[in-house]
Motif scaffolding. Structure first.
Motif, PDB file in Angstrom:
ATOM      1  N   GLN A   5       0.833  -1.209   0.000  1.00  0.00           N
ATOM      2  CA  GLN A   5       0.000   0.000   0.000  1.00  0.00           C
ATOM      3  C   GLN A   5       0.864   1.254   0.000  1.00  0.00           C
ATOM      4  O   GLN A   5       0.586   2.212  -0.709  1.00  0.00           O
ATOM      5  CB  GLN A   5      -0.955   0.012   1.206  1.00  0.00           C
ATOM      6  CG  GLN A   5      -1.898   1.209   1.218  1.00  0.00           C
ATOM      7  CD  GLN A   5      -2.746   1.291  -0.052  1.00  0.00           C
ATOM      8  OE1 GLN A   5      -3.329   0.316  -0.497  1.00  0.00           O
ATOM      9  NE2 GLN A   5      -2.803   2.485  -0.652  1.00  0.00           N
ATOM     10  N   ALA A   6       1.973   1.223   0.768  1.00  0.00           N
ATOM     11  CA  ALA A   6       2.883   2.377   0.801  1.00  0.00           C
ATOM     12  C   ALA A   6       3.499   2.601  -0.572  1.00  0.00           C
ATOM     13  O   ALA A   6       3.650   3.747  -1.020  1.00  0.00           O
ATOM     14  CB  ALA A   6       3.968   2.163   1.857  1.00  0.00           C
ATOM     15  N   LYS A   7       3.850   1.557  -1.254  1.00  0.00           N
ATOM     16  CA  LYS A   7       4.433   1.671  -2.596  1.00  0.00           C
ATOM     17  C   LYS A   7       3.420   2.292  -3.563  1.00  0.00           C
ATOM     18  O   LYS A   7       3.760   3.165  -4.354  1.00  0.00           O
ATOM     19  CB  LYS A   7       4.878   0.292  -3.098  1.00  0.00           C
ATOM     20  CG  LYS A   7       5.489   0.323  -4.472  1.00  0.00           C
ATOM     21  CD  LYS A   7       5.904  -1.055  -4.927  1.00  0.00           C
ATOM     22  CE  LYS A   7       6.463  -0.945  -6.336  1.00  0.00           C
ATOM     23  NZ  LYS A   7       6.170  -2.070  -7.157  1.00  0.00           N
ATOM     24  N   VAL A   8       2.176   1.820  -3.484  1.00  0.00           N
ATOM     25  CA  VAL A   8       1.134   2.367  -4.354  1.00  0.00           C
ATOM     26  C   VAL A   8       0.950   3.849  -4.061  1.00  0.00           C
ATOM     27  O   VAL A   8       0.861   4.677  -4.979  1.00  0.00           O
ATOM     28  CB  VAL A   8      -0.193   1.581  -4.165  1.00  0.00           C
ATOM     29  CG1 VAL A   8      -1.359   2.304  -4.821  1.00  0.00           C
ATOM     30  CG2 VAL A   8      -0.046   0.178  -4.701  1.00  0.00           C
ATOM     31  N   THR A   9       0.924   4.230  -2.787  1.00  0.00           N
ATOM     32  CA  THR A   9       0.754   5.629  -2.402  1.00  0.00           C
ATOM     33  C   THR A   9       1.903   6.475  -2.928  1.00  0.00           C
ATOM     34  O   THR A   9       1.695   7.559  -3.480  1.00  0.00           O
ATOM     35  CB  THR A   9       0.658   5.745  -0.866  1.00  0.00           C
ATOM     36  OG1 THR A   9      -0.443   4.956  -0.411  1.00  0.00           O
ATOM     37  CG2 THR A   9       0.468   7.189  -0.423  1.00  0.00           C
ATOM     38  N   LEU A  10       3.142   5.960  -2.788  1.00  0.00           N
ATOM     39  CA  LEU A  10       4.310   6.690  -3.294  1.00  0.00           C
ATOM     40  C   LEU A  10       4.252   6.846  -4.808  1.00  0.00           C
ATOM     41  O   LEU A  10       4.563   7.917  -5.351  1.00  0.00           O
ATOM     42  CB  LEU A  10       5.601   5.974  -2.894  1.00  0.00           C
ATOM     43  CG  LEU A  10       6.014   6.101  -1.436  1.00  0.00           C
ATOM     44  CD1 LEU A  10       7.185   5.161  -1.138  1.00  0.00           C
ATOM     45  CD2 LEU A  10       6.383   7.536  -1.100  1.00  0.00           C
ATOM     46  N   GLU A  11       3.868   5.800  -5.506  1.00  0.00           N
ATOM     47  CA  GLU A  11       3.775   5.871  -6.964  1.00  0.00           C
ATOM     48  C   GLU A  11       2.709   6.868  -7.400  1.00  0.00           C
ATOM     49  O   GLU A  11       2.904   7.632  -8.356  1.00  0.00           O
ATOM     50  CB  GLU A  11       3.488   4.483  -7.543  1.00  0.00           C
ATOM     51  CG  GLU A  11       4.660   3.541  -7.467  1.00  0.00           C
ATOM     52  CD  GLU A  11       4.316   2.108  -7.867  1.00  0.00           C
ATOM     53  OE1 GLU A  11       3.116   1.758  -7.980  1.00  0.00           O
ATOM     54  OE2 GLU A  11       5.272   1.325  -8.058  1.00  0.00           O
ATOM     55  N   GLN A  12       1.573   6.875  -6.683  1.00  0.00           N
ATOM     56  CA  GLN A  12       0.506   7.820  -7.026  1.00  0.00           C
ATOM     57  C   GLN A  12       0.952   9.252  -6.766  1.00  0.00           C
ATOM     58  O   GLN A  12       0.697  10.150  -7.576  1.00  0.00           O
ATOM     59  CB  GLN A  12      -0.762   7.491  -6.223  1.00  0.00           C
ATOM     60  CG  GLN A  12      -1.432   6.223  -6.664  1.00  0.00           C
ATOM     61  CD  GLN A  12      -2.587   5.811  -5.748  1.00  0.00           C
ATOM     62  OE1 GLN A  12      -2.734   6.342  -4.646  1.00  0.00           O
ATOM     63  NE2 GLN A  12      -3.380   4.848  -6.216  1.00  0.00           N
ATOM     64  N   ALA A  13       1.665   9.462  -5.640  1.00  0.00           N
ATOM     65  CA  ALA A  13       2.142  10.810  -5.321  1.00  0.00           C
ATOM     66  C   ALA A  13       3.165  11.264  -6.357  1.00  0.00           C
ATOM     67  O   ALA A  13       3.160  12.430  -6.775  1.00  0.00           O
ATOM     68  CB  ALA A  13       2.744  10.831  -3.912  1.00  0.00           C
ATOM     69  N   ALA A  14       4.045  10.352  -6.760  1.00  0.00           N
ATOM     70  CA  ALA A  14       5.041  10.709  -7.769  1.00  0.00           C
ATOM     71  C   ALA A  14       4.362  11.040  -9.089  1.00  0.00           C
ATOM     72  O   ALA A  14       4.759  11.990  -9.787  1.00  0.00           O
ATOM     73  CB  ALA A  14       6.039   9.559  -7.944  1.00  0.00           C
ATOM     74  N   ALA A  15       3.340  10.298  -9.448  1.00  0.00           N
ATOM     75  CA  ALA A  15       2.617  10.559 -10.695  1.00  0.00           C
ATOM     76  C   ALA A  15       1.906  11.905 -10.629  1.00  0.00           C
ATOM     77  O   ALA A  15       1.920  12.668 -11.594  1.00  0.00           O
ATOM     78  CB  ALA A  15       1.623   9.427 -10.979  1.00  0.00           C
ATOM     79  N   ARG A  16       1.289  12.229  -9.468  1.00  0.00           N
ATOM     80  CA  ARG A  16       0.607  13.522  -9.313  1.00  0.00           C
ATOM     81  C   ARG A  16       1.620  14.668  -9.382  1.00  0.00           C
ATOM     82  O   ARG A  16       1.372  15.688 -10.013  1.00  0.00           O
ATOM     83  CB  ARG A  16      -0.157  13.568  -7.996  1.00  0.00           C
ATOM     84  CG  ARG A  16      -1.497  12.881  -8.038  1.00  0.00           C
ATOM     85  CD  ARG A  16      -2.368  13.244  -6.838  1.00  0.00           C
ATOM     86  NE  ARG A  16      -1.709  13.007  -5.551  1.00  0.00           N
ATOM     87  CZ  ARG A  16      -1.748  11.866  -4.871  1.00  0.00           C
ATOM     88  NH1 ARG A  16      -2.422  10.842  -5.362  1.00  0.00           N
ATOM     89  NH2 ARG A  16      -1.130  11.754  -3.722  1.00  0.00           N
TER      90      ARG A  16
END
Length: 183
Positions: free
Chosen positions: A140-151
């Motif tokens: 879940q942390a990885k997904v959150t980091l990837e989403q934040a990086a994409a944003r």
């Protein structure tokens, strides 16, 4: 030698003929030949009386009898040694076969375990570890980091497109309304 239960992949186990030859055939041959030689020496027709009455001949007879006695004792020792060697070789052959069968059984067990989906311990432990809460939290942390990086990437591209001349002077940095200090 083929295993009746088909262990070892159904292939017959073949042992060098020397195991059975030395362990059984030679053992019997050695026992027979040494027994025959001992009997030949014991049944020798040369007895002390056959040497005559002359004192020198009697002394030679005594030497001959002593040699026969030592030779017979040596042959009996050889016979015992050869029989022990034959028995040891036979036992060694049996032990080799028994250990081969145990090894084949162990590998057959591994084969049956590893031929099924998820039969490897590594696969089982991987699957079990993947279900732990800390792994789910990490995913879940990885997904959150990837989403934040994409944003941030999308937002940075939009900010660059909207940047005006004032933004270019300060390098396009958002300082939150504060003027950066220039030294």
């Amino acid at each position: 030698m083929a295993r009746a239960d088909g262990a070892g992949g159904g292939q017959p186990i073949r042992y060098p003929s020397i195991l059975s030859t030395l362990g059984a055939d030679y053992q019997q041959q050695w026992a027979d030949s040494t027994h025959d030689e001992i009997k030949r020496v014991q049944g020798s027709i040369a007895q002390p009386r056959h040497f005559g009455e002359i004192p020198a001949a009697q002394q030679f007879a005594a030497v001959y009898q002593a040699a026969v006695h030592v030779y017979e004792a040596t042959l009996k020792g050889i016979k015992t040694d050869l029989e022990a060697a034959g028995e040891a070789l036979a036992r060694a052959g049996q032990e080799i076969r028994a250990r081969d069968e145990v090894s084949a059984d162990a590998f057959q067990q591994l084969r049956s375990q590893w031929s099924t989906e998820g039969g490897f311990t590594s696969t089982q432990q991987h699957e079990a570890a993947s279900q732990h809460q800390q792994v789910r939290d990490g995913v879940q942390a990885k997904v959150t980091l990837e989403q934040a990086a994409a944003r941030a990437e999308q937002g940075g591209a939009a900010d660059d497109a909207q940047a005006g001349p004032d933004d270019a002077a300060d390098g396009g940095m958002d300082t939150g309304g504060e003027t950066p200090a220039h030294g």
